[in-house]
Write a protein that holds these residues in place. Structure first.
Motif, mmCIF file in Angstrom:
data_model
loop_
_atom_site.group_PDB
_atom_site.id
_atom_site.type_symbol
_atom_site.label_atom_id
_atom_site.label_comp_id
_atom_site.label_asym_id
_atom_site.label_seq_id
_atom_site.Cartn_x
_atom_site.Cartn_y
_atom_site.Cartn_z
ATOM 1 N N ASN A 35 39.247 39.093 45.587
ATOM 2 C CA ASN A 35 38.496 37.941 46.281
ATOM 3 C C ASN A 35 38.818 37.617 47.656
ATOM 4 O OD1 ASN A 35 36.669 35.561 45.722
ATOM 5 N ND2 ASN A 35 38.621 34.201 45.126
ATOM 6 N N ASP B 140 32.098 41.108 46.293
ATOM 7 C CA ASP B 140 31.448 41.536 45.284
ATOM 8 C C ASP B 140 30.984 43.066 45.561
ATOM 9 O OD1 ASP B 140 31.607 39.367 43.411
ATOM 10 O OD2 ASP B 140 29.942 38.459 44.027
ATOM 11 N N ARG C 13 32.557 36.629 43.459
ATOM 12 C CA ARG C 13 33.690 36.752 44.467
ATOM 13 C C ARG C 13 33.206 36.049 45.857
ATOM 14 N NH1 ARG C 13 33.579 40.610 41.965
ATOM 15 N NH2 ARG C 13 35.256 41.611 40.404
ATOM 16 N N VAL D 169 40.896 36.657 40.553
ATOM 17 C CA VAL D 169 39.501 36.229 40.720
ATOM 18 C C VAL D 169 39.302 34.975 39.616
ATOM 19 C CG1 VAL D 169 36.963 36.645 40.855
ATOM 20 C CG2 VAL D 169 38.730 38.626 41.442
#
Ligand code: ZEM
Length: 288
Positions: A53, A92, A116, A268
């Motif tokens: 993240n 992501d 994310r 995450v």
């Protein structure tokens, strides 16, 4: 451009970018897998910091870490995809590219979830030194991977990613591929670890192991193992898992799929809208 949330369109474009005739063994796949892993492998369970993240590798503090040398190639391969599908976050995209590459190279389907965020600031960036050091041994592997929340079986399963790609002397100080077909996902890495006569490589570079592939002639490139790879067959608790994965490809594929999915989810946390917001990220304590 695609509709926000059209991850299938992004997946298609990742597949299209994999073929790179002039790069390494002809595929961007392995370095994309390494990007997903290094983005995620900074996670620390105790402080609940690090992980994919925030895509912190965009910043010098994390991206310029010598442990991440070479991963700029992976980020450059993905840049046109980010430009085309601007709604996707880097965090992501980097993890999705890893799972798409693994499957496209013949590996298992791996569960991937979006959400994310790309927000990160200095207080959220993981300190350097959280990724494994290939020159070390089993106790170091446990120290690093237990910190992320993995067990011995998961350490061995994750290490099977070294079926893919190669070491580059100018990136890590190590050189060569682990297997003969480094762009095809398989359990060959475990078989070779057990089967070949690994000897210290004769060269001026970092200490590593070398062996000739079965049936290789003199001009064929040698295969290699890092000290941390070799540690898996020297350790009593790791070795049985190497043996299991060498014998049972399906078990390896299913265990790898589970553990890689776990890796890219570390740290995450999504809210009810499915977004892993930065305000849920913890600051790295100053003593770390
Ligand atoms: Zn790797 N890895 N890795 N790895 N790795 C390299 C390359 C690749 C370690 C390590 O030091 C190195 C995991 C675990 C560990 C991949 C995936 C995963 C290289 C060579 C080194 C030195 C870098 C270079 O020179 O370009 C260590 C010590 C590990 C501890 C167990 C895990 C876990 C991975 C994913 C699940 C991949 C795909 C590559 C090949 C990259 C490429 O560019 O070809």
């Amino acid at each position: 451009m695609s509709q926000p949330g059209d991850f299938d369109a992004v997946r298609k474009d990742i597949i299209a970018v994999l073929k790179q005739p002039k790069y390494d063994d002809g595929s961007a796949g392995p370095v994309l897998v390494r990007l997903a892993w290094h983005a995620s492998g900074t996670y620390c369970k105790e402080t609940d910091t690090g992980g994919s993240n925030g895509a912190g590798m965009r910043y010098e503090a994390e991206g310029g870490d010598p442990a991440n040398a070479g991963l700029q190639h992976a980020r450059v391969f993905l840049e046109p995809i980010k430009e085309k599908h601007s709604w996707i976050t880097y965090a992501d995209l980097w993890t999705l590219a890893g799972v798409v590459a693994i499957q496209a190279m013949g590996g298992p389907e791996i569960q991937w979830k979006p959400g994310r965020t790309d927000f990160v600031d200095d207080s959220l960036l993981p300190p350097r030194g959280r990724l494994p050091d290939a020159a070390q041994a089993a106790d170091h592997l446990r120290h690093i991977f237990y910190r992320m929340g993995f067990n011995d079986q998961e350490i061995v399963a994750l290490s099977g990613a070294h079926n893919l790609g190669r070491c580059h002397a100018d990136r890590s100080g190590f050189e060569g591929p682990w297997v003969n077909s480094p762009t095809r996902f398989s359990n060959q890495y475990y078989k070779l670890l057990l089967k070949l006569q690994w000897k210290p490589k004769k060269w001026d570079g970092n200490f590593q192991y070398a062996a000739k592939a079965p049936g290789a002639d003199d001009d064929d490139e040698e295969l290699m193992m890092l000290p941390t790879d070799y540690a898996l067959i020297q350790d009593d608790k790791f070795r049985p898992w190497v043996q299991k994965y060498a014998e049972d490809r399906d078990l390896f594929f299913s265990d790898f799929a589970k553990v890689f999915a776990k890796l890219i989810e570390l740290g995450v946390y999504r809210d009810e809208t499915g977004i892993a917001r930065a305000d849920k990220m913890k600051k790295v304590p100053s003593e770390y």
